[in-house]
Design an enzyme around this catalytic site. Structure first.
Site, PDB file in Angstrom:
ATOM      1  N   GLY A  90     -66.614 -15.167 -97.894  1.00 21.53           N
ATOM      2  CA  GLY A  90     -65.943 -14.224 -98.967  1.00 21.53           C
ATOM      3  C   GLY A  90     -66.556 -12.855 -98.725  1.00 21.53           C
ATOM      4  O   GLY A  90     -67.500 -12.612 -98.109  1.00 21.53           O
ATOM      5  N   GLY A  92     -68.649 -10.618 -99.593  1.00 21.42           N
ATOM      6  CA  GLY A  92     -70.005 -10.521-100.104  1.00 21.42           C
ATOM      7  C   GLY A  92     -70.500  -8.872-100.387  1.00 21.42           C
ATOM      8  O   GLY A  92     -71.464  -8.698-101.121  1.00 21.42           O
ATOM      9  N   ARG A  93     -69.836  -8.187 -99.779  1.00 23.98           N
ATOM     10  CA  ARG A  93     -70.394  -6.835 -99.850  1.00 23.98           C
ATOM     11  C   ARG A  93     -69.213  -5.691 -99.671  1.00 23.98           C
ATOM     12  O   ARG A  93     -69.659  -4.438 -99.561  1.00 23.98           O
ATOM     13  CB  ARG A  93     -71.745  -6.395 -98.996  1.00 23.98           C
ATOM     14  CG  ARG A  93     -71.458  -6.715 -97.825  1.00 23.98           C
ATOM     15  CD  ARG A  93     -72.673  -6.091 -96.946  1.00 23.98           C
ATOM     16  NE  ARG A  93     -72.575  -6.587 -95.524  1.00 23.98           N
ATOM     17  CZ  ARG A  93     -73.276  -6.281 -94.509  1.00 23.98           C
ATOM     18  NH1 ARG A  93     -74.168  -5.255 -94.891  1.00 23.98           N
ATOM     19  NH2 ARG A  93     -73.404  -6.783 -93.286  1.00 23.98           N
ATOM     20  N   LYS A 113     -67.366  -1.033 -97.112  1.00 27.03           N
ATOM     21  CA  LYS A 113     -68.263  -1.874 -96.743  1.00 27.03           C
ATOM     22  C   LYS A 113     -69.734  -1.417 -97.485  1.00 27.03           C
ATOM     23  O   LYS A 113     -69.927  -0.231 -96.982  1.00 27.03           O
ATOM     24  CB  LYS A 113     -68.266  -2.105 -95.542  1.00 27.03           C
ATOM     25  CG  LYS A 113     -69.187  -3.481 -94.820  1.00 27.03           C
ATOM     26  CD  LYS A 113     -68.981  -3.758 -93.702  1.00 27.03           C
ATOM     27  CE  LYS A 113     -69.827  -4.757 -92.809  1.00 27.03           C
ATOM     28  NZ  LYS A 113     -69.475  -5.121 -91.401  1.00 27.03           N
ATOM     29  N   GLY A 126     -75.436  -7.023-101.562  1.00 28.42           N
ATOM     30  CA  GLY A 126     -73.934  -6.382-101.696  1.00 28.42           C
ATOM     31  C   GLY A 126     -74.156  -5.024-100.962  1.00 28.42           C
ATOM     32  O   GLY A 126     -73.103  -4.273-100.805  1.00 28.42           O
ATOM     33  N   ARG A 176     -63.621   1.071 -93.704  1.00 26.87           N
ATOM     34  CA  ARG A 176     -62.924   0.533 -92.410  1.00 26.87           C
ATOM     35  C   ARG A 176     -61.457   0.760 -92.614  1.00 26.87           C
ATOM     36  O   ARG A 176     -61.202   0.047 -93.877  1.00 26.87           O
ATOM     37  CB  ARG A 176     -63.639  -0.884 -92.550  1.00 26.87           C
ATOM     38  CG  ARG A 176     -62.919  -1.641 -91.447  1.00 26.87           C
ATOM     39  CD  ARG A 176     -63.545  -2.836 -90.872  1.00 26.87           C
ATOM     40  NE  ARG A 176     -63.637  -3.793 -91.967  1.00 26.87           N
ATOM     41  CZ  ARG A 176     -64.812  -4.915 -92.007  1.00 26.87           C
ATOM     42  NH1 ARG A 176     -65.499  -5.191 -91.065  1.00 26.87           N
ATOM     43  NH2 ARG A 176     -64.586  -5.760 -92.966  1.00 26.87           N
ATOM     44  N   ARG A 183     -58.648 -12.745 -91.741  1.00 29.83           N
ATOM     45  CA  ARG A 183     -59.161 -13.611 -90.945  1.00 29.83           C
ATOM     46  C   ARG A 183     -58.797 -14.977 -90.534  1.00 29.83           C
ATOM     47  O   ARG A 183     -58.327 -15.524 -91.497  1.00 29.83           O
ATOM     48  CB  ARG A 183     -60.941 -13.687 -91.343  1.00 29.83           C
ATOM     49  CG  ARG A 183     -61.508 -12.249 -91.851  1.00 29.83           C
ATOM     50  CD  ARG A 183     -62.521 -12.365 -92.968  1.00 29.83           C
ATOM     51  NE  ARG A 183     -62.961 -11.277 -93.442  1.00 29.83           N
ATOM     52  CZ  ARG A 183     -64.056 -10.484 -93.167  1.00 29.83           C
ATOM     53  NH1 ARG A 183     -64.670 -11.184 -92.018  1.00 29.83           N
ATOM     54  NH2 ARG A 183     -64.176  -9.172 -93.751  1.00 29.83           N
ATOM     55  N   ASP A 252     -64.858 -16.480 -89.203  1.00 27.16           N
ATOM     56  CA  ASP A 252     -64.793 -15.338 -90.427  1.00 27.16           C
ATOM     57  C   ASP A 252     -64.674 -14.166 -89.930  1.00 27.16           C
ATOM     58  O   ASP A 252     -64.457 -13.082 -90.626  1.00 27.16           O
ATOM     59  CB  ASP A 252     -65.852 -15.711 -91.583  1.00 27.16           C
ATOM     60  CG  ASP A 252     -67.038 -15.593 -91.105  1.00 27.16           C
ATOM     61  OD1 ASP A 252     -67.687 -16.500 -90.146  1.00 27.16           O
ATOM     62  OD2 ASP A 252     -67.960 -14.887 -91.542  1.00 27.16           O
ATOM     63  N   ASN A 253     -65.199 -13.937 -88.558  1.00 28.65           N
ATOM     64  CA  ASN A 253     -65.179 -12.322 -87.944  1.00 28.65           C
ATOM     65  C   ASN A 253     -64.158 -12.337 -87.042  1.00 28.65           C
ATOM     66  O   ASN A 253     -64.007 -11.450 -86.236  1.00 28.65           O
ATOM     67  CB  ASN A 253     -66.411 -12.214 -87.550  1.00 28.65           C
ATOM     68  CG  ASN A 253     -67.607 -12.301 -88.458  1.00 28.65           C
ATOM     69  OD1 ASN A 253     -67.427 -11.741 -89.650  1.00 28.65           O
ATOM     70  ND2 ASN A 253     -68.880 -12.292 -87.950  1.00 28.65           N
TER      71      ASN A 253
HETATM   72  P1  AMP Z   1     -71.603 -11.157 -91.542  1.00 32.47           P
HETATM   73  O1  AMP Z   1     -72.668 -11.764 -90.665  1.00 32.47           O
HETATM   74  O2  AMP Z   1     -71.718  -9.281 -91.666  1.00 32.47           O
HETATM   75  O3  AMP Z   1     -70.223 -11.263 -90.974  1.00 32.47           O
HETATM   76  O4  AMP Z   1     -71.442 -11.502 -93.162  1.00 32.47           O
HETATM   77  C1  AMP Z   1     -71.330 -12.963 -93.363  1.00 32.47           C
HETATM   78  C2  AMP Z   1     -71.216 -13.106 -94.725  1.00 32.47           C
HETATM   79  O5  AMP Z   1     -72.342 -12.717 -95.376  1.00 32.47           O
HETATM   80  C3  AMP Z   1     -70.104 -12.271 -95.438  1.00 32.47           C
HETATM   81  O6  AMP Z   1     -69.430 -13.237 -96.274  1.00 32.47           O
HETATM   82  C4  AMP Z   1     -70.710 -11.196 -95.884  1.00 32.47           C
HETATM   83  O7  AMP Z   1     -69.999 -10.621 -96.932  1.00 32.47           O
HETATM   84  C5  AMP Z   1     -71.999 -11.701 -96.353  1.00 32.47           C
HETATM   85  N1  AMP Z   1     -73.003 -10.773 -96.461  1.00 32.47           N
HETATM   86  C6  AMP Z   1     -73.566 -10.065 -95.455  1.00 32.47           C
HETATM   87  N2  AMP Z   1     -74.786  -9.259 -95.799  1.00 32.47           N
HETATM   88  C7  AMP Z   1     -74.449  -9.255 -96.961  1.00 32.47           C
HETATM   89  C8  AMP Z   1     -75.387  -8.773 -98.231  1.00 32.47           C
HETATM   90  N3  AMP Z   1     -76.090  -7.668 -97.679  1.00 32.47           N
HETATM   91  N4  AMP Z   1     -74.920  -8.868 -99.311  1.00 32.47           N
HETATM   92  C9  AMP Z   1     -73.845  -9.583 -99.770  1.00 32.47           C
HETATM   93  N5  AMP Z   1     -73.398 -10.414 -98.964  1.00 32.47           N
HETATM   94  C10 AMP Z   1     -73.406 -10.047 -97.591  1.00 32.47           C
HETATM   95 MG    MG Z   2     -68.375 -10.917 -91.472  1.00 30.56          MG
END
Ligand code: AMP
Ligand code: MG
Length: 487
Positions: A90, A92-93, A113, A126, A176, A183, A252-253
């Site tokens: 979901g 997360g940030r 973001k 976050g 963004r 996704r 998810d990407n």
């Molecule tokens: P990503 O690798 O950027 O695609 O992130 C994978 C998951 O981790 C996604 O759900 C992001 O929202 C969460 N995420 C990545 N970095 C952070 C962060 N610094 N704080 C909270 N959630 C994060």
């Molecule tokens: Mg991601």
């Protein structure tokens, strides 16, 4: 052209309700300043470019102010990460601030973001750091300029807010833009949590908002899935043809619209290397350059599985089988154009493969090779490029085949050929070392290099005065830079 406070919103995704996203307010970052804004991306919202210089702009895109019509929400999704299903993902940030409707009637998601913690932050803070925000900004706009489908980036703001990664860094935010942030993992979430009504509600939303042409088909969901397969094949063909490595092709990407989505430790190939792995935590090379094609197919299969409540398995299987031929046709078409071929012959595939093998063996700079091939008449170009190869007889053999092949297509003036080839062969590529130089300057408070690099990459096919330094092979230190996966 509009001022920032004149944007109009129509928040369709927010209206789907609390099962799809949760209201969360952005948590502002301290002492915000604008690092960079994309005039082209501002144009998508009909925003006057001068708006970027107003104090309000940096305040809004650092979480300090919000439009009354915005409805900031964190979206829920899940996905397969490195082949394993993760039910707990979901935003997360990042927050979907709302959907802006421009004068042409298009909807654009505004997604901030680095906006602070959400119910899906897990152990994360976050936040997003300045370096990764700049990398996503540059890549989004550079890919778009190359003609590679991508989400867009409106701006990056920097701050004094400390964040801890491998070292202490500063928080930043990236705005963004995308027609949708849905996704593959959104469908997986409602499928694996067995919520058929919500799953169908999501599919109906995506269908009506983003695939209206499929809604009129006899089997609308199947038509939509076929379209996702086609768009993904087209995107991957362009990645492969231009040497773009995504690095984290988790489901998810993967954008349901076939846009390049979520930029982490990505890289463009410098020297051609089919085995290149840009993500240093990808020990198995799951997302290596040459694996991107089968992985995209794997990801589409994961999406197909998640669509089984709506579409018959045999129909899904048939649609999935379209992926590889579509990819191959699109890739070969682009590679032909990169080689200056205007006709199609059976042997062209072999001509491309043989060239790539030679480039691999001699570590030849991938994108510059094509640019140089088109800049002179074919004979002299081959003679000059020969110096870059170790296997001289191998390259001579290829050069002879290539010249024979050109002799079998209509004659044309050298200038016509050069113009046609330059239009598909970029002179400027977002090399990791160029991004690194810009990031180091920005971390020291100087944003001029990020802005210059963005400007050069916004027009990658045309030589720009005084920008020769951006069109070179990387220096030794700049090859195989270790890009941190933390962001
Ligand atoms: P990503 O690798 O950027 O695609 O992130 C994978 C998951 O981790 C996604 O759900 C992001 O929202 C969460 N995420 C990545 N970095 C952070 C962060 N610094 N704080 C909270 N959630 C994060
Ligand atoms: Mg991601």
């Amino acid at each position: 052209m509009k001022a920032l406070d004149e944007l109009e919103f129509d928040n369709r995704f927010a209206r789907l309700g609390d099962a799809f996203s949760t209201q969360v307010l952005p948590e502002p970052i301290e002492a915000p300043r604008l690092v960079i804004a994309s005039e082209a991306a501002m144009g998508l919202l009909d925003l006057d470019a001068a708006q970027a210089a107003t104090p309000l702009f940096a305040e809004v895109f650092s979480g300090h102010k919000l439009w009354a019509e915005a409805e900031p929400r964190a979206m829920v999704y899940s996905g397969h990460q490195f082949g394993q299903y993760n039910p707990q993902l979901g935003d997360g940030r990042g927050l979907l601030l709302g959907e802006v409707v421009n004068d042409a009637g298009e909807h654009w998601d505004l997604h901030l973001k680095g906006a602070g913690q959400t119910p899906w932050s897990r152990m994360g803070d976050g936040r997003a750091v300045l370096r990764s925000s700049i990398r996503e900004f540059l890549a989004s706009e550079a890919l778009h300029a190359l003609g590679i489908p991508s989400t867009r980036a409106l701006c990056v703001t920097a701050s004094d807010t400390p964040v801890w990664r491998e070292r202490q860094e500063r928080a930043a935010m990236l705005l963004r833009l995308s027609p949708s942030h849905v996704r593959f993992g959104h469908f997986e979430y409602f499928y694996y949590t067995r919520q058929p009504e919500l799953h169908k509600q999501l599919a109906d939303h995506v269908l009506s908002a983003h695939f209206p042409e499929c809604a009129a088909e006899e089997q609308p969901y199947l038509a939509m899935f076929r379209s996702v397969v086609e768009r993904t094949a087209e995107m991957i063909a362009k990645w492969q043809a231009y040497g773009f490595c995504h690095g984290v092709m988790n489901t998810d990407n993967m954008s349901i619209l076939g846009l390049t989505f979520d930029f982490g430790p990505y890289a463009f190939l410098d020297d051609f290397d089919a085995r290149f792995i840009c993500n240093h935590s990808d020990n198995q090379g799951r997302y290596a350059y040459s694996n991107q094609v089968p992985i995209a197919h794997w990801n589409l299969s994961a999406l197909a599985q998640a669509l089984t409540p709506l579409i018959e398995v045999d129909a899904l299987r048939e649609a999935l089988e379209l992926f590889l031929p579509l990819f191959q046709a699109s890739y070969l078409d682009l590679m032909r154009r990169r080689l200056g071929l205007v006709t199609a012959e059976e042997e062209d595939q072999g001509l491309v493969e043989r060239l790539l093998q030679l480039m691999q063996n001699s570590a030849v700079d991938y994108n510059l090779f094509f640019r140089h091939l088109g800049e002179q008449a074919p004979g002299p170009a081959i003679k000059q490029l020969r110096d870059h190869f170790v296997d001289l007889s191998g390259f001579d053999g290829w050069g002879a085949l290539y010249l024979d092949r050109l002799a079998r297509q209509p004659d044309e003036a050298p200038a016509t050929r050069t113009a046609r080839m330059n239009a598909v062969n970029p002179l400027y590529i977002l090399r990791n070392y160029l991004a690194q130089n810009a990031i180091e300057a920005a971390e020291a408070g100087d944003y001029s290099e990020v802005r210059r690099l963005h400007q050069v990459l916004s027009n990658p096919f045309e030589a720009q005065a005084g920008m020769d330094a951006y069109a070179q092979r990387p220096p030794d230190w700049g090859k195989h830079l270790e890009i941190s996966c933390s962001s």
